[in-house]
Design a protein around this motif. Structure first.
Motif, PDB file in Angstrom:
ATOM      1  N   THR A  14       0.838  -1.209   0.000  1.00 28.12           N
ATOM      2  CA  THR A  14       0.000   0.000   0.000  1.00 28.12           C
ATOM      3  C   THR A  14       0.864   1.246   0.000  1.00 28.12           C
ATOM      4  O   THR A  14       0.596   2.202  -0.739  1.00 28.12           O
ATOM      5  N   ARG A  15       1.907   1.220   0.805  1.00 23.50           N
ATOM      6  CA  ARG A  15       2.816   2.374   0.875  1.00 23.50           C
ATOM      7  C   ARG A  15       3.471   2.633  -0.488  1.00 23.50           C
ATOM      8  O   ARG A  15       3.535   3.778  -0.941  1.00 23.50           O
ATOM      9  N   ASP A  16       3.933   1.565  -1.130  1.00 24.04           N
ATOM     10  CA  ASP A  16       4.573   1.722  -2.436  1.00 24.04           C
ATOM     11  C   ASP A  16       3.575   2.231  -3.483  1.00 24.04           C
ATOM     12  O   ASP A  16       3.936   3.048  -4.340  1.00 24.04           O
ATOM     13  N   ARG A  17       2.335   1.749  -3.413  1.00 27.59           N
ATOM     14  CA  ARG A  17       1.317   2.216  -4.356  1.00 27.59           C
ATOM     15  C   ARG A  17       1.038   3.697  -4.155  1.00 27.59           C
ATOM     16  O   ARG A  17       0.892   4.453  -5.128  1.00 27.59           O
ATOM     17  N   ILE A  18       0.975   4.127  -2.906  1.00 27.85           N
ATOM     18  CA  ILE A  18       0.744   5.549  -2.619  1.00 27.85           C
ATOM     19  C   ILE A  18       1.880   6.392  -3.195  1.00 27.85           C
ATOM     20  O   ILE A  18       1.648   7.439  -3.807  1.00 27.85           O
ATOM     21  N   LEU A  19       3.107   5.934  -3.035  1.00 31.73           N
ATOM     22  CA  LEU A  19       4.256   6.676  -3.553  1.00 31.73           C
ATOM     23  C   LEU A  19       4.225   6.749  -5.079  1.00 31.73           C
ATOM     24  O   LEU A  19       4.475   7.810  -5.665  1.00 31.73           O
ATOM     25  N   ASP A  20       3.913   5.619  -5.722  1.00 31.48           N
ATOM     26  CA  ASP A  20       3.852   5.608  -7.183  1.00 31.48           C
ATOM     27  C   ASP A  20       2.769   6.563  -7.693  1.00 31.48           C
ATOM     28  O   ASP A  20       2.988   7.335  -8.636  1.00 31.48           O
ATOM     29  N   VAL A  21       1.611   6.506  -7.058  1.00 36.10           N
ATOM     30  CA  VAL A  21       0.501   7.371  -7.465  1.00 36.10           C
ATOM     31  C   VAL A  21       0.833   8.827  -7.167  1.00 36.10           C
ATOM     32  O   VAL A  21       0.520   9.722  -7.974  1.00 36.10           O
ATOM     33  N   ALA A  22       1.468   9.079  -6.032  1.00 35.79           N
ATOM     34  CA  ALA A  22       1.809  10.455  -5.661  1.00 35.79           C
ATOM     35  C   ALA A  22       2.718  11.101  -6.700  1.00 35.79           C
ATOM     36  O   ALA A  22       2.568  12.286  -7.025  1.00 35.79           O
ATOM     37  N   LEU A  23       3.667  10.331  -7.253  1.00 35.26           N
ATOM     38  CA  LEU A  23       4.541  10.864  -8.301  1.00 35.26           C
ATOM     39  C   LEU A  23       3.727  11.308  -9.509  1.00 35.26           C
ATOM     40  O   LEU A  23       3.971  12.379 -10.079  1.00 35.26           O
TER      41      LEU A  23
END
Length: 208
Positions: A14-23
């Motif tokens: 979930t954390r990695d998905r948030i980071l990818d989407v945030a970019l």
């Protein structure tokens, strides 16, 4: 698999998905809020704040991720022992696949988080300056600016082109590489020849 391990893996994903989407979200709008990022990631705001207590924490984590990837590539390129202009071409070829995404850091660097981002990008700035200084010492890069400033000028051109309509496809990569070499003082014939000898850009961190 123990429940704790499954829960931890789910949290990391979930954390990695948030980071990818945030970019992606910040790339479209550097002023986007945590709510917009949460919506795009398919989670509630509380979930984003559980991982990143503030927008600054999120931006710093994105910057740290970028720095880790870029410094790893720069270190490999510099250790190759090639001539400095060839090193630069290899670096841009490997950076290009993610340059469009990480360009947001330049925009954020000019905003309220500038000081924090500037500090985190220090290792990248130092390695770029070192590469350009090698080129100046080897008389393949111009000396009209100090290495630290000249490297930032050439690096900035790459991200400017990544943010343009040329960002998709090999045309953009070729334009970014040749233009940045010209900014570094490499003759056009040499710059064109170097790019012509390069293989297709390889994805930064492809194995991840």
């Amino acid at each position: 698999m123990p429940p704790e391990s499954s829960r931890m893996r789910a949290m990391i994903e979930t954390r990695d998905r948030i980071l990818d989407v945030a970019l992606d979200v910040l790339g479209e709008n550097p002023d986007a809020g945590m709510g917009e990022i949460a919506s795009a990631a398919g989670v509630v705001r509380r979930t984003v704040y559980d991982h990143f207590p503030s927008r600054l924490d999120l931006v710093q984590t994105l910057t740290q991720r970028a720095v880790a990837e870029i410094t790893a590539v720069l270190t490999e390129v510099i250790d190759s022992g090639a001539q400095a202009d060839a090193m630069w071409v290899e670096f841009i070829a490997r950076l290009w696949p993610v340059a469009h995404r990480y360009r947001v850091l330049l925009a954020l660097r000019r905003g309220e988080y500038g000081e924090a981002i500037h500090a985190l990008l220090g290792p990248v700035d130092e390695l770029l300056a070192d590469l350009v200084k090698r080129g100046q010492d080897g008389e393949v890069f111009a000396r009209h600016l100090p290495a630290g400033i000249l490297s930032q000028v050439a690096y900035g051109v790459v991200f400017a082109i990544a943010d343009s309509e040329l960002s998709n496809g090999t045309l953009g990569a070729r334009a970014a590489t040749i233009t940045s070499l010209l900014m570094l003082g490499v003759p056009e014939t040499r710059a064109t020849a170097l790019v012509g000898d390069q293989p297709s850009p390889t994805a930064l961190g492809r194995s991840q």
